[in-house]
Write a protein that holds these residues in place. Sequence first.
Motif, PDB file in Angstrom:
ATOM      1  N   ALA A 253      -8.154   5.373   7.038  1.00 30.27           N
ATOM      2  CA  ALA A 253      -7.228   6.108   6.092  1.00 30.27           C
ATOM      3  C   ALA A 253      -6.500   7.301   7.124  1.00 30.27           C
ATOM      4  O   ALA A 253      -5.540   7.684   6.148  1.00 30.27           O
ATOM      5  CB  ALA A 253      -8.151   6.932   5.128  1.00 30.27           C
ATOM      6  N   TYR A 254      -6.991   7.654   7.970  1.00 27.94           N
ATOM      7  CA  TYR A 254      -6.196   8.726   8.791  1.00 27.94           C
ATOM      8  C   TYR A 254      -5.069   7.988   9.434  1.00 27.94           C
ATOM      9  O   TYR A 254      -4.302   8.918   9.908  1.00 27.94           O
ATOM     10  CB  TYR A 254      -7.267   9.310  10.093  1.00 27.94           C
ATOM     11  N   PHE A 255      -4.929   6.783   9.481  1.00 24.62           N
ATOM     12  CA  PHE A 255      -3.865   6.125  10.040  1.00 24.62           C
ATOM     13  C   PHE A 255      -2.526   5.749   8.930  1.00 24.62           C
ATOM     14  O   PHE A 255      -1.417   5.621   9.438  1.00 24.62           O
ATOM     15  CB  PHE A 255      -4.162   4.887  10.861  1.00 24.62           C
ATOM     16  N   TYR A 256      -3.133   5.566   7.735  1.00 17.66           N
ATOM     17  CA  TYR A 256      -2.129   5.007   6.836  1.00 17.66           C
ATOM     18  C   TYR A 256      -2.114   5.351   5.447  1.00 17.66           C
ATOM     19  O   TYR A 256      -1.357   5.237   4.543  1.00 17.66           O
ATOM     20  CB  TYR A 256      -2.413   3.395   6.652  1.00 17.66           C
ATOM     21  N   LEU A 257      -3.094   6.398   5.220  1.00 15.72           N
ATOM     22  CA  LEU A 257      -3.204   6.858   3.904  1.00 15.72           C
ATOM     23  C   LEU A 257      -3.118   8.500   3.683  1.00 15.72           C
ATOM     24  O   LEU A 257      -3.771   9.007   2.787  1.00 15.72           O
ATOM     25  CB  LEU A 257      -4.623   6.618   3.184  1.00 15.72           C
ATOM     26  N   ASN A 258      -2.485   9.064   4.619  1.00 14.08           N
ATOM     27  CA  ASN A 258      -2.121  10.470   4.316  1.00 14.08           C
ATOM     28  C   ASN A 258      -0.558  10.489   4.539  1.00 14.08           C
ATOM     29  O   ASN A 258       0.217   9.624   4.782  1.00 14.08           O
ATOM     30  CB  ASN A 258      -2.879  11.309   5.406  1.00 14.08           C
ATOM     31  N   ARG A 259      -0.019  12.012   4.342  1.00 15.13           N
ATOM     32  CA  ARG A 259       1.498  12.082   4.488  1.00 15.13           C
ATOM     33  C   ARG A 259       2.017  12.086   5.596  1.00 15.13           C
ATOM     34  O   ARG A 259       3.162  11.712   5.950  1.00 15.13           O
ATOM     35  CB  ARG A 259       1.459  13.391   3.908  1.00 15.13           C
ATOM     36  N   PHE A 288       0.069   2.755  16.378  1.00 16.50           N
ATOM     37  CA  PHE A 288      -1.194   2.984  15.249  1.00 16.50           C
ATOM     38  C   PHE A 288      -1.520   1.477  15.042  1.00 16.50           C
ATOM     39  O   PHE A 288      -2.602   1.151  14.828  1.00 16.50           O
ATOM     40  CB  PHE A 288      -0.514   3.789  14.097  1.00 16.50           C
ATOM     41  N   SER A 289      -0.369   0.729  14.859  1.00 15.65           N
ATOM     42  CA  SER A 289      -0.692  -0.852  14.210  1.00 15.65           C
ATOM     43  C   SER A 289      -1.261  -1.327  15.445  1.00 15.65           C
ATOM     44  O   SER A 289      -2.285  -2.183  15.267  1.00 15.65           O
ATOM     45  CB  SER A 289       0.607  -1.474  14.148  1.00 15.65           C
ATOM     46  N   LYS A 290      -1.139  -1.169  16.763  1.00 16.53           N
ATOM     47  CA  LYS A 290      -1.585  -1.770  17.936  1.00 16.53           C
ATOM     48  C   LYS A 290      -3.004  -1.484  17.984  1.00 16.53           C
ATOM     49  O   LYS A 290      -4.073  -2.328  18.485  1.00 16.53           O
ATOM     50  CB  LYS A 290      -1.004  -1.523  19.043  1.00 16.53           C
ATOM     51  N   PHE A 291      -3.416  -0.225  17.955  1.00 17.11           N
ATOM     52  CA  PHE A 291      -4.579   0.153  17.898  1.00 17.11           C
ATOM     53  C   PHE A 291      -5.614  -0.429  17.118  1.00 17.11           C
ATOM     54  O   PHE A 291      -6.777  -0.766  17.576  1.00 17.11           O
ATOM     55  CB  PHE A 291      -4.721   1.849  17.445  1.00 17.11           C
ATOM     56  N   LEU A 314       0.532  -3.396  10.160  1.00 17.79           N
ATOM     57  CA  LEU A 314       1.572  -2.630   9.429  1.00 17.79           C
ATOM     58  C   LEU A 314       2.270  -3.508   8.355  1.00 17.79           C
ATOM     59  O   LEU A 314       2.177  -3.238   7.006  1.00 17.79           O
ATOM     60  CB  LEU A 314       2.539  -1.748  10.054  1.00 17.79           C
ATOM     61  N   LYS A 315       2.633  -4.644   8.647  1.00 18.79           N
ATOM     62  CA  LYS A 315       3.427  -5.670   7.631  1.00 18.79           C
ATOM     63  C   LYS A 315       2.336  -6.312   6.956  1.00 18.79           C
ATOM     64  O   LYS A 315       2.484  -6.387   5.759  1.00 18.79           O
ATOM     65  CB  LYS A 315       4.033  -6.872   8.471  1.00 18.79           C
ATOM     66  N   LYS A 464      11.424  -5.863   1.041  1.00 16.69           N
ATOM     67  CA  LYS A 464      12.018  -7.007   1.680  1.00 16.69           C
ATOM     68  C   LYS A 464      12.062  -6.813   3.154  1.00 16.69           C
ATOM     69  O   LYS A 464      11.444  -7.422   4.030  1.00 16.69           O
ATOM     70  CB  LYS A 464      13.479  -7.445   1.379  1.00 16.69           C
ATOM     71  N   GLN A 465      12.147  -5.424   3.614  1.00 14.32           N
ATOM     72  CA  GLN A 465      12.195  -4.720   4.903  1.00 14.32           C
ATOM     73  C   GLN A 465      10.823  -4.583   5.472  1.00 14.32           C
ATOM     74  O   GLN A 465      10.666  -5.149   6.567  1.00 14.32           O
ATOM     75  CB  GLN A 465      12.851  -3.607   5.002  1.00 14.32           C
ATOM     76  N   SER A 466       9.812  -4.189   4.743  1.00 10.10           N
ATOM     77  CA  SER A 466       8.584  -3.882   4.879  1.00 10.10           C
ATOM     78  C   SER A 466       7.589  -5.088   4.903  1.00 10.10           C
ATOM     79  O   SER A 466       6.601  -5.201   5.879  1.00 10.10           O
ATOM     80  CB  SER A 466       8.091  -2.775   4.301  1.00 10.10           C
ATOM     81  N   SER A 467       7.781  -5.880   3.989  1.00  7.99           N
ATOM     82  CA  SER A 467       6.943  -6.885   3.603  1.00  7.99           C
ATOM     83  C   SER A 467       7.404  -8.560   4.015  1.00  7.99           C
ATOM     84  O   SER A 467       6.463  -9.568   4.009  1.00  7.99           O
ATOM     85  CB  SER A 467       6.644  -7.048   2.161  1.00  7.99           C
ATOM     86  N   GLY A 468       8.617  -8.608   4.143  1.00  4.65           N
ATOM     87  CA  GLY A 468       9.246  -9.867   4.823  1.00  4.65           C
ATOM     88  C   GLY A 468       9.172 -10.873   3.639  1.00  4.65           C
ATOM     89  O   GLY A 468       9.523 -10.369   2.270  1.00  4.65           O
TER      90      GLY A 468
END
Length: 521
Positions: A253-259, A288-291, A314-315, A464-468
């Motif tokens: 959550a600290y990587f993806y669910l905060n402002r 973040f994604s690689k971690f 992230l995708k 479209k950009q984020s989810s392909g």
Amino acid sequence: MEKKIAIIGAGISGLLACKYVLSKGFHPIVFEARSSIGGVWIKTVETTKIQTPKPAYQFSDFPWPSSVTVDFPSQHQVLDYIKSYAHHFDLLKHIKFNTKVVGIEYEGGSDEEIGSWSSWNGSGTPFSSQGKWKVVAEDIQSHSTEVYQVDFVILCLGRFSDVPNMPEFPPNKGPEAFHGKVIHSMEYVAMDYKSAAEFVKGKRVTVVGFQKNALDIAMECSAANGLEFPCTVMYKTEHWNVPDYLPWGVPLAYFYLNRFSELLVHKPGEGILLSLLATLFSPLRWAFSKFVESHIKHKLRLAKYGTVPKHSFLKELNSCLIATVPEKFYDKVDEGSIILKKSPSFSFCEEGILVNGETEPLKTDLVILATGFRGEKKLKDIFVSQTFQDYILGSPKEAVPLYREIIHPRIPQLAVVGFSESVANLYTSEVRCQWLAELLYGTFILPNIKDMEKDIKKWDEFMKQSSGEYYRRSCIGGLHIWYNDQLYKDMGWNPKRKKGFFAELFEPYGPSDYLPSSRSN
């Protein structure tokens, strides 16, 4: 005169809609085709648990009971929790069970008149003195039908049930060519647990798919047959299915669910400053994604099994495709009771499955297609009007065109809740129902149709950009705070739900932050 609101479906979204429209003094009529509330939680695979940790999967004003101590409650625990919520808020008396809505028809302006409106519903407001919806409902037991006239319709149909997504095959290459049995996972889930175990016992089973349902079913087949009849999991695309939500010990959550995490992502409707920040922070977004990916690869030994995805984590998040790997799944792969097999395409023959690029068939007795559902077809088929059917689906090259993922600008007196996905669908549906109740109450009115359609287009471009290729899932997973902000600003409520600058920036957001009475102004 009390306005009548038809709510179709008594899953989580339907119950939330019922609770919130009641709070504004409206009269809800909830239609549920089954004999119980709970939607997809009524019946699942025996080993199914929630996908997100318990704190992120709860009602804002009704926490989990202290008796549920696990982080990922089981199907029975979830269903009991949902039923307790309905009893607590006295919702059951508003539900018509075993009552299937077979069609809804708008009685008001003609197609031409509706098409000429510049504002939703002609005025931007949710009700009309002339327009009504006719809801035709069938009693499942007696097969009798009854017609209801209501002032507004809320579709809470869900997208993960009822209408299976069946792969298409060339002539004479589909299930008809196979001498074994082919079913959709929906049919397997419908069995009681004992019958399901007996059904797969002693059979060579192939499960098609690599999402949560497929993995759960494969585990059950492995438990039933062991090494004698290994279960083959055939998949087209690898996914970042997670072993837990603590990459290297840090809560996800600290990587993806905060402002702060959302400052790293380009957003629909962002200004120059936010766009600049997202660009500047792109290396951190990548890091973040690689971690997270490194943790998943290490813990599940993905390289060993050739299942490292080619796309980023992230995708996966932006596409709402994250699933929790069942405990000891890869141990079963190691021992040989589960076999992983990648295949871009396949077809059937008498003995089993013909894998693209291989000469020998995969000999199989039973194929279970865990290939998902066609939620958009459920939305389309509920309408009698061909015009509204075309409106709700929109272009095949775009996501379902809903303003705020709730309102179609050209379909009056109707809302959709629970179709668009997020990383925690329960509380996303709750925020949407809060917004919808305030709209019905007259707290705010919608923009004109052209402005709504412009906003829909911005979100479509973002998806479209984020989810392909997964953009039609309408996932807001990577921007759930930004999305909720838009809804709270519409209602005139304070979108910042934390106390203090650093808490607002770095603390993860969850259901408890969206209590309606908390920091509303």
